[in-house]
Design a protein around this motif. Structure first.
Motif, PDB file in Angstrom:
ATOM      1  N   GLU A  82      22.237   9.894  10.297  1.00  0.00           N
ATOM      2  CA  GLU A  82      22.870   8.774  10.567  1.00  0.00           C
ATOM      3  C   GLU A  82      22.993   7.866   9.141  1.00  0.00           C
ATOM      4  N   ALA A  83      22.151   8.056   8.487  1.00  0.00           N
ATOM      5  CA  ALA A  83      22.226   7.371   7.338  1.00  0.00           C
ATOM      6  C   ALA A  83      23.421   7.963   6.348  1.00  0.00           C
ATOM      7  N   VAL A  84      23.315   9.243   6.164  1.00  0.00           N
ATOM      8  CA  VAL A  84      24.250   9.942   5.421  1.00  0.00           C
ATOM      9  C   VAL A  84      25.755   9.827   6.102  1.00  0.00           C
ATOM     10  N   GLU A  85      25.795   9.846   7.371  1.00  0.00           N
ATOM     11  CA  GLU A  85      27.011   9.274   8.036  1.00  0.00           C
ATOM     12  C   GLU A  85      27.820   8.303   7.512  1.00  0.00           C
ATOM     13  N   ARG A  86      26.890   7.159   7.341  1.00  0.00           N
ATOM     14  CA  ARG A  86      27.232   5.922   7.181  1.00  0.00           C
ATOM     15  C   ARG A  86      27.680   5.886   5.702  1.00  0.00           C
ATOM     16  N   PHE A  87      26.651   6.256   4.752  1.00  0.00           N
ATOM     17  CA  PHE A  87      26.817   5.941   3.285  1.00  0.00           C
ATOM     18  C   PHE A  87      26.912   7.400   2.666  1.00  0.00           C
ATOM     19  N   SER A  88      27.097   8.295   3.193  1.00  0.00           N
ATOM     20  CA  SER A  88      27.219   9.791   2.243  1.00  0.00           C
ATOM     21  C   SER A  88      26.117  10.253   1.592  1.00  0.00           C
ATOM     22  N   ARG A  89      24.937   9.366   1.128  1.00  0.00           N
ATOM     23  CA  ARG A  89      23.743   9.864   0.625  1.00  0.00           C
ATOM     24  C   ARG A  89      22.832   9.044   0.837  1.00  0.00           C
ATOM     25  N   ILE A  90      21.575   9.419   0.047  1.00  0.00           N
ATOM     26  CA  ILE A  90      20.555   8.647   0.070  1.00  0.00           C
ATOM     27  C   ILE A  90      20.058   8.563  -1.373  1.00  0.00           C
ATOM     28  N   ASP A  91      19.859   7.585  -2.100  1.00  0.00           N
ATOM     29  CA  ASP A  91      19.646   7.687  -3.472  1.00  0.00           C
ATOM     30  C   ASP A  91      18.030   7.236  -3.655  1.00  0.00           C
ATOM     31  N   TYR A  92      17.446   6.322  -2.812  1.00  0.00           N
ATOM     32  CA  TYR A  92      16.193   5.973  -3.090  1.00  0.00           C
ATOM     33  C   TYR A  92      15.619   5.943  -1.545  1.00  0.00           C
ATOM     34  N   ALA A  93      14.489   6.330  -1.518  1.00  0.00           N
ATOM     35  CA  ALA A  93      13.583   6.594  -0.216  1.00  0.00           C
ATOM     36  C   ALA A  93      12.201   5.863  -0.216  1.00  0.00           C
ATOM     37  N   ALA A  94      12.006   5.151   0.724  1.00  0.00           N
ATOM     38  CA  ALA A  94      10.667   4.143   0.662  1.00  0.00           C
ATOM     39  C   ALA A  94       9.783   4.529   1.918  1.00  0.00           C
ATOM     40  N   ASN A  95       8.982   5.026   2.098  1.00  0.00           N
ATOM     41  CA  ASN A  95       8.301   5.375   3.221  1.00  0.00           C
ATOM     42  C   ASN A  95       6.958   4.641   3.414  1.00  0.00           C
ATOM     43  N   PHE A  96       7.227   3.535   4.182  1.00  0.00           N
ATOM     44  CA  PHE A  96       6.336   2.483   4.422  1.00  0.00           C
ATOM     45  C   PHE A  96       5.891   2.188   5.734  1.00  0.00           C
ATOM     46  N   ALA A  97       6.054   3.060   6.545  1.00  0.00           N
ATOM     47  CA  ALA A  97       5.533   2.968   8.014  1.00  0.00           C
ATOM     48  C   ALA A  97       4.238   3.367   7.840  1.00  0.00           C
ATOM     49  N   GLY A  98       3.402   2.529   8.593  1.00  0.00           N
ATOM     50  CA  GLY A  98       1.873   2.749   8.734  1.00  0.00           C
ATOM     51  C   GLY A  98       1.156   2.068   9.460  1.00  0.00           C
ATOM     52  N   ILE A  99      -0.057   2.429   9.556  1.00  0.00           N
ATOM     53  CA  ILE A  99      -1.085   1.710  10.698  1.00  0.00           C
ATOM     54  C   ILE A  99      -2.225   1.749   9.901  1.00  0.00           C
ATOM     55  N   PHE A 100      -3.314   0.707  10.396  1.00  0.00           N
ATOM     56  CA  PHE A 100      -4.863   0.852   9.796  1.00  0.00           C
ATOM     57  C   PHE A 100      -5.444   1.949  10.561  1.00  0.00           C
ATOM     58  N   GLY A 101      -4.972   1.820  12.110  1.00  0.00           N
ATOM     59  CA  GLY A 101      -5.901   2.878  12.822  1.00  0.00           C
ATOM     60  C   GLY A 101      -7.178   2.658  13.224  1.00  0.00           C
ATOM     61  N   SER A 102      -8.196   3.509  13.321  1.00  0.00           N
ATOM     62  CA  SER A 102      -9.474   3.559  13.855  1.00  0.00           C
ATOM     63  C   SER A 102     -10.395   2.821  12.970  1.00  0.00           C
ATOM     64  N   SER A 103     -11.254   2.074  13.441  1.00  0.00           N
ATOM     65  CA  SER A 103     -12.225   1.377  12.368  1.00  0.00           C
ATOM     66  C   SER A 103     -13.516   2.108  12.836  1.00  0.00           C
ATOM     67  N   ASP A 104     -13.555   3.149  13.523  1.00  0.00           N
ATOM     68  CA  ASP A 104     -14.802   3.686  14.026  1.00  0.00           C
ATOM     69  C   ASP A 104     -15.532   4.151  12.858  1.00  0.00           C
TER      70      ASP A 104
END
Length: 274
Positions: A82-104
């Protein structure tokens, strides 16, 4: 030879976890530096998406929002398409999805909680990097590369953590996932360089994100957090991370590959001294 001019980052930025928090700060930093387009990829609700999109568009940058889960390959494949369909390319990707998760503790670890943390923070990084790299491998170099410099077909920045180097008790799931993120980044950097793609990581220090607010909100957690900030030397703001990610993404950083940059004001070298 002439002086450099024009926008610092004129390409297309693709940010996972981009609707809020650190991810949105990164998206805004790209917009401030002249990005032609910014793509926000997140699992957030519509109100959060609209708030994050508004912050980008206020700077005059076109913004695309995509609801996608980094743990699901079909979602990330679709998001990149979808990103490429709109803008033709991706020059910079930043992967910042995250969770702290378990504190066990390890002795009491719930394996389902452990696996959820790995799914988002390490497998999610792998999946996002996979489809971003596949797209970047098909691209020509970004425009404006100076004479004598190698082409630059894309940059990927993954979000690690000071926990990719150090740790504390009751953080086994998070620490393991961030060590994995650093490892994935190193391998991707070696595999990407033949295609003129750079892959690096950043390791933010202690910022009061939504992930840590529940911890900081308790009496014990507040004391712990104050100690972390003291060791870090001061409070930090999201924009400081956003600006570093933009700078590391630039073609001017063409020889920086496979690096894990700590954005922590010296926290990791302070050895517990304030």
């Amino acid at each position: 030879m002439s002086k450099r001019s024009g926008p610092l980052a004129p390409g297309i930025a693709f940010v996972t976890g981009g609707a809020r928090g650190l991810g949105n700060a990164i998206a805004v930093s790209f917009a401030k530096e002249g990005a032609r387009g910014v793509v926000l990829v997140d699992v957030a609700d519509e109100a959060t998406f609209q708030e994050g999109k508004k912050a980008v568009e206020e700077l005059g940058t076109e913004c695309l929002t995509i609801h996608a889960d980094v743990t699901r390959e079909p979602d990330m494949q679709r998001a990149v398409s979808e990103a490429v369909e709109r803008f033709s390319r991706i020059d910079y990707a930043a992967n910042f999805a995250g969770i702290f998760g378990s504190s066990d503790t390890i002795a009491d670890m719930n394996l389902d909680a452990w696996q959820k943390t790995q799914d988002v923070n390490s497998t999610g990084i792998l999946i996002a990097t996979k489809y971003e790299m596949r797209q970047m491998m098909t691209q020509s170099s970004i425009d404006g590369i100076e004479h004598g410099r190698v082409p630059q077909c894309g940059s990927i920045i993954n979000c690690a953590s000071v926990n990719s180097l150090q740790t504390m008790s009751s953080s086994a799931a998070y620490t393991a996932s961030k060590h994995a993120c650093a490892g994935i980044t190193k391998v991707a950097a070696l595999e990407g360089r033949a295609h003129n793609i750079r892959v690096n990581a950043v390791s933010p220090g202690f910022l009061l994100t939504a992930l840590v607010k529940p911890i900081e909100g308790t009496d014990t957690g507040r004391v712990l957090w104050e100690g972390f900030e003291k060791r870090q030397g001061r409070k930090a703001v999201f924009e400081e991370v956003g600006d570093v990610v933009v700078l590391m993404s630039l073609p001017r950083m063409s020889l920086v590959n496979g690096h894990n940059l700590f954005i922590d004001n010296g926290f990791t070298i302070n050895e517990g001294q304030f």
